[in-house]
Write a protein that holds these residues in place. Structure first.
Motif, PDB file in Angstrom:
ATOM      1  N   SER A  38       0.812  -1.221   0.000  1.00  8.46           N
ATOM      2  CA  SER A  38       0.000   0.000   0.000  1.00  8.46           C
ATOM      3  C   SER A  38       0.843   1.267   0.000  1.00  8.46           C
ATOM      4  CB  SER A  38      -0.939   0.007   1.215  1.00  8.46           C
ATOM      5  OG  SER A  38      -1.807  -1.093   1.185  1.00  8.46           O
ATOM      6  N   GLU A  39       1.881   1.297   0.820  1.00  7.84           N
ATOM      7  CA  GLU A  39       2.713   2.502   0.886  1.00  7.84           C
ATOM      8  C   GLU A  39       3.399   2.767  -0.449  1.00  7.84           C
ATOM      9  OE1 GLU A  39       3.499   4.908   3.208  1.00  7.84           O
ATOM     10  OE2 GLU A  39       1.798   4.165   4.354  1.00  7.84           O
ATOM     11  N   ILE A  40       3.883   1.724  -1.086  1.00  3.89           N
ATOM     12  CA  ILE A  40       4.590   1.905  -2.350  1.00  3.89           C
ATOM     13  C   ILE A  40       3.632   2.352  -3.455  1.00  3.89           C
ATOM     14  CG2 ILE A  40       5.921   0.707  -4.145  1.00  3.89           C
ATOM     15  CD1 ILE A  40       7.167  -0.991  -1.983  1.00  3.89           C
ATOM     16  N   LYS A  41       2.422   1.841  -3.443  1.00  4.01           N
ATOM     17  CA  LYS A  41       1.477   2.177  -4.507  1.00  4.01           C
ATOM     18  C   LYS A  41       0.785   3.513  -4.290  1.00  4.01           C
ATOM     19  CE  LYS A  41      -1.005  -1.653  -4.591  1.00  4.01           C
ATOM     20  NZ  LYS A  41      -2.017  -2.613  -5.088  1.00  4.01           N
ATOM     21  N   HIS A  42       0.652   3.948  -3.024  1.00  9.18           N
ATOM     22  CA  HIS A  42      -0.175   5.129  -2.754  1.00  9.18           C
ATOM     23  C   HIS A  42       0.568   6.300  -2.120  1.00  9.18           C
ATOM     24  CE1 HIS A  42      -3.695   2.798  -3.866  1.00  9.18           C
ATOM     25  NE2 HIS A  42      -3.296   1.848  -3.060  1.00  9.18           N
ATOM     26  N   ASN A  43       1.791   6.095  -1.700  1.00 10.99           N
ATOM     27  CA  ASN A  43       2.602   7.180  -1.157  1.00 10.99           C
ATOM     28  C   ASN A  43       3.479   7.723  -2.285  1.00 10.99           C
ATOM     29  OD1 ASN A  43       5.059   8.417  -0.059  1.00 10.99           O
ATOM     30  ND2 ASN A  43       4.337   7.746   1.946  1.00 10.99           N
ATOM     31  N   MET A  44       3.337   9.004  -2.598  1.00 10.19           N
ATOM     32  CA  MET A  44       4.002   9.563  -3.773  1.00 10.19           C
ATOM     33  C   MET A  44       5.515   9.369  -3.742  1.00 10.19           C
ATOM     34  SD  MET A  44       3.990  13.458  -5.311  1.00 10.19           S
ATOM     35  CE  MET A  44       5.128  14.085  -4.074  1.00 10.19           C
ATOM     36  N   SER A  45       6.149   9.643  -2.619  1.00 10.83           N
ATOM     37  CA  SER A  45       7.617   9.543  -2.569  1.00 10.83           C
ATOM     38  C   SER A  45       8.070   8.096  -2.736  1.00 10.83           C
ATOM     39  CB  SER A  45       8.142  10.128  -1.252  1.00 10.83           C
ATOM     40  OG  SER A  45       7.623   9.428  -0.139  1.00 10.83           O
ATOM     41  N   MET A  46       7.323   7.158  -2.158  1.00 14.55           N
ATOM     42  CA  MET A  46       7.673   5.742  -2.314  1.00 14.55           C
ATOM     43  C   MET A  46       7.428   5.288  -3.749  1.00 14.55           C
ATOM     44  SD  MET A  46       8.537   4.010   0.657  1.00 14.55           S
ATOM     45  CE  MET A  46       7.621   2.513   0.960  1.00 14.55           C
ATOM     46  N   ALA A  47       6.328   5.747  -4.345  1.00 15.67           N
ATOM     47  CA  ALA A  47       6.016   5.370  -5.730  1.00 15.67           C
ATOM     48  C   ALA A  47       7.107   5.865  -6.677  1.00 15.67           C
ATOM     49  CB  ALA A  47       4.661   5.928  -6.140  1.00 15.67           C
ATOM     50  N   ILE A  48       7.583   7.075  -6.458  1.00 11.79           N
ATOM     51  CA  ILE A  48       8.647   7.630  -7.298  1.00 11.79           C
ATOM     52  C   ILE A  48       9.927   6.820  -7.132  1.00 11.79           C
ATOM     53  CG2 ILE A  48      10.183   9.619  -7.594  1.00 11.79           C
ATOM     54  CD1 ILE A  48       7.783  11.419  -6.983  1.00 11.79           C
ATOM     55  N   GLU A  49      10.233   6.446  -5.903  1.00 17.38           N
ATOM     56  CA  GLU A  49      11.443   5.662  -5.640  1.00 17.38           C
ATOM     57  C   GLU A  49      11.356   4.289  -6.301  1.00 17.38           C
ATOM     58  OE1 GLU A  49      15.113   5.907  -4.583  1.00 17.38           O
ATOM     59  OE2 GLU A  49      13.777   7.445  -3.772  1.00 17.38           O
ATOM     60  N   ALA A  50      10.177   3.666  -6.207  1.00 17.49           N
ATOM     61  CA  ALA A  50       9.976   2.365  -6.851  1.00 17.49           C
ATOM     62  C   ALA A  50      10.119   2.494  -8.360  1.00 17.49           C
ATOM     63  CB  ALA A  50       8.597   1.813  -6.493  1.00 17.49           C
ATOM     64  N   ALA A  51       9.551   3.560  -8.913  1.00 18.69           N
ATOM     65  CA  ALA A  51       9.606   3.789 -10.356  1.00 18.69           C
ATOM     66  C   ALA A  51      11.045   3.966 -10.830  1.00 18.69           C
ATOM     67  CB  ALA A  51       8.777   5.015 -10.721  1.00 18.69           C
ATOM     68  N   ARG A  52      11.853   4.637 -10.054  1.00 16.06           N
ATOM     69  CA  ARG A  52      13.257   4.827 -10.426  1.00 16.06           C
ATOM     70  C   ARG A  52      13.983   3.488 -10.542  1.00 16.06           C
ATOM     71  NH1 ARG A  52      14.405   9.789  -6.232  1.00 16.06           N
ATOM     72  NH2 ARG A  52      13.703  11.516  -7.565  1.00 16.06           N
ATOM     73  N   SER A  53      13.707   2.596  -9.596  1.00 15.65           N
ATOM     74  CA  SER A  53      14.358   1.284  -9.625  1.00 15.65           C
ATOM     75  C   SER A  53      13.938   0.493 -10.859  1.00 15.65           C
ATOM     76  CB  SER A  53      14.002   0.495  -8.358  1.00 15.65           C
ATOM     77  OG  SER A  53      14.534   1.118  -7.210  1.00 15.65           O
ATOM     78  N   ILE A  75       2.416   4.188 -10.216  1.00 14.54           N
ATOM     79  CA  ILE A  75       3.850   3.941 -10.341  1.00 14.54           C
ATOM     80  C   ILE A  75       4.234   3.934 -11.809  1.00 14.54           C
ATOM     81  CG2 ILE A  75       5.688   2.251  -9.931  1.00 14.54           C
ATOM     82  CD1 ILE A  75       4.154   1.341  -7.464  1.00 14.54           C
ATOM     83  N   GLY A  76       3.377   3.360 -12.646  1.00 12.47           N
ATOM     84  CA  GLY A  76       3.649   3.307 -14.083  1.00 12.47           C
ATOM     85  C   GLY A  76       3.876   4.675 -14.689  1.00 12.47           C
ATOM     86  N   ALA A  77       3.106   5.659 -14.232  1.00  7.62           N
ATOM     87  CA  ALA A  77       3.278   7.020 -14.755  1.00  7.62           C
ATOM     88  C   ALA A  77       4.666   7.557 -14.418  1.00  7.62           C
ATOM     89  CB  ALA A  77       2.200   7.940 -14.183  1.00  7.62           C
ATOM     90  N   TYR A  78       5.138   7.276 -13.218  1.00  6.42           N
ATOM     91  CA  TYR A  78       6.481   7.711 -12.829  1.00  6.42           C
ATOM     92  C   TYR A  78       7.556   6.924 -13.572  1.00  6.42           C
ATOM     93  CZ  TYR A  78       4.279  10.256  -8.949  1.00  6.42           C
ATOM     94  OH  TYR A  78       3.517  11.119  -8.200  1.00  6.42           O
TER      95      TYR A  78
END
Length: 212
Positions: A38-53, A75-78
Motif C-alpha cells: 500500500s505505501e509503495i502504490k499510494h505514497n508519492m515519494s515511495m512510488a517515485i522511488e519504486a519507479a526509479r528502480s 507507479i507506471g506514470a512515474y
C-alpha cells in the motif's frame, strides 16, 4: 492474523513492505503471507522511488507502452517519466510512452477497447503487476499483448515469487526469499493450513484484503 513484519527491498533500501503472516486466499492460490504494498502504490515519494528502480532496470530496453495491472498505474506514470528523461541514460529518452490498462471480459480474459489498440499493436510493452505469486496474471497479460499484435519487452512486479517467465526475467522490488518461509499453494492444493482445518483469515485482491 499476526503482527506484520517489515521488510526492506533487496533492490532499493529506501523501499519497505509489510508482510502479515496468516492464511490467505487469492484468485490463484493460498498464501501464508499477505505482502502489503500500500505505501509503495499510494505514497508519492515511495512510488517515485519504486519507479526509479524499475526504470533503471529497463533503461536499456526499448519500451513504447506500459501495461499497468493491479493498481500499478500510478507507479507506471512515474516509470514512464523516468524512462523518457535524460537523467538515467535511457534508450527511451524523449520517447512518448503510453500507459494502458486492459478491461476484463465475462470470461476473465484481458481485452482492449478499439481506441487503445494502436497503443499496443506493433509496440514493445513492459508488463507491470503488484504481485506475481504464480505467474498466471503475467502469462495472461502476455497473451493479451501478443493477441493485439504487441511484443513483451519485459516484466516488472512489486513482489514476485518467480524469477522468469518465457525465458524473460521478472524484475521485482521484493521476492519470496525476502520473507521468512513464504509459501504459495496453487489453487489451495497441499495447503497445510487447509489440511489442519485452519480457517482463512482474509481474501486477497489486487487492491488489498478483506477479513473473513
Amino acid at each position: 492474523m499476526q503482527q506484520p513484519i517489515r521488510i526492506v527491498s533487496h533492490s532499493n533500501s529506501r523501499l519497505f513492505a509489510d508482510a502479515i503472516p496468516g492464511h490467505f486466499a487469492t484468485n490463484h492460490s493460498h498464501i501464508n503471507y499477505y505482502i502489503d504494498m500500500s505505501e509503495i502504490k499510494h505514497n508519492m515519494s515511495m512510488a517515485i522511488e519504486a519507479a526509479r528502480s524499475i526504470a533503471f532496470r529497463y533503461s536499456g530496453v526499448s519500451i513504447d507502452t506500459l501495461l499497468c495491472l493491479e493498481g500499478t498505474e500510478y507507479i507506471g506514470a512515474y516509470v514512464a517519466r523516468a524512462l523518457a528523461s535524460s537523467g538515467i541514460g535511457s534508450m527511451n529518452t524523449h520517447k512518448n510512452i503510453y500507459l494502458v490498462e486492459p478491461d476484463v471480459n465475462v470470461n476473465g480474459q484481458f481485452m482492449f477497447a478499439d481506441n487503445l489498440r494502436p497503443m499496443v499493436e506493433h509496440r514493445n510493452a513492459l508488463i507491470m503487476v503488484n504481485t506475481a505469486s504464480t505467474g498466471q496474471t503475467l502469462s495472461q497479460a502476455r497473451e493479451c499483448i501478443e493477441y493485439y499484435g504487441g511484443r513483451v519487452a519485459g516484466y516488472a512486479a512489486l513482489f514476485s515469487n518467480i524469477t522468469e517467465l518465457d525465458s524473460k526475467p521478472v524484475f521485482s522490488l521484493f521476492s519470496g526469499e525476502d520473507f521468512p518461509h513464504y509459501h504459495n499453494f496453487v489453487r489451495g492444493k497441499n495447503c497445510p493450513a487447509c489440511a489442519a482445518g485452519v480457517p482463512l483469515d482474509a481474501i486477497v485482491t489486487p487492491r488489498g484484503y478483506t477479513k473473513l
